[in-house]
Design a protein around this motif. Structure first.
Motif: not given
Length: 79
Positions: A23-43
């Motif tokens: 919603e906020r960044k206007q990313l696709s679902f796949d991009e948003a998942i990648q945005y989360v998974y490739e972070s220290q926050v996710y870890t």
């Protein structure tokens, strides 16, 4: 809390975070998942001992955005 309960909470947190990111960044679902998974926050979120999972999805996305923008992780003092 047993492992199954924790995994369920994490799945819900990630679902809510991804929805906010889309919603906020206007990313696709796949991009948003990648945005989360490739972070220290996710870890840290997937490590129950950090207690990061206590935070709301809105707060987690704010921390995640700061991590991506400033290339550093700034956790609240109360975690």
């Amino acid at each position: 809390m047993d492992n199954k309960q924790f995994e369920s909470i994490i799945e819900l947190k990630i679902r809510d975070m991804v929805a906010l990111i889309i919603e906020r960044k206007q990313l696709s679902f796949d991009e948003a998942i990648q945005y989360v998974y490739e972070s220290q926050v996710y870890t840290l979120l997937t490590d129950e001992s950090t207690k990061l999972w206590h935070l709301s999805a809105i707060k987690l996305v704010g921390i995640l955005n700061d991590e991506k923008e400033y290339k550093q992780l700034n956790l609240p003092d109360y975690v």
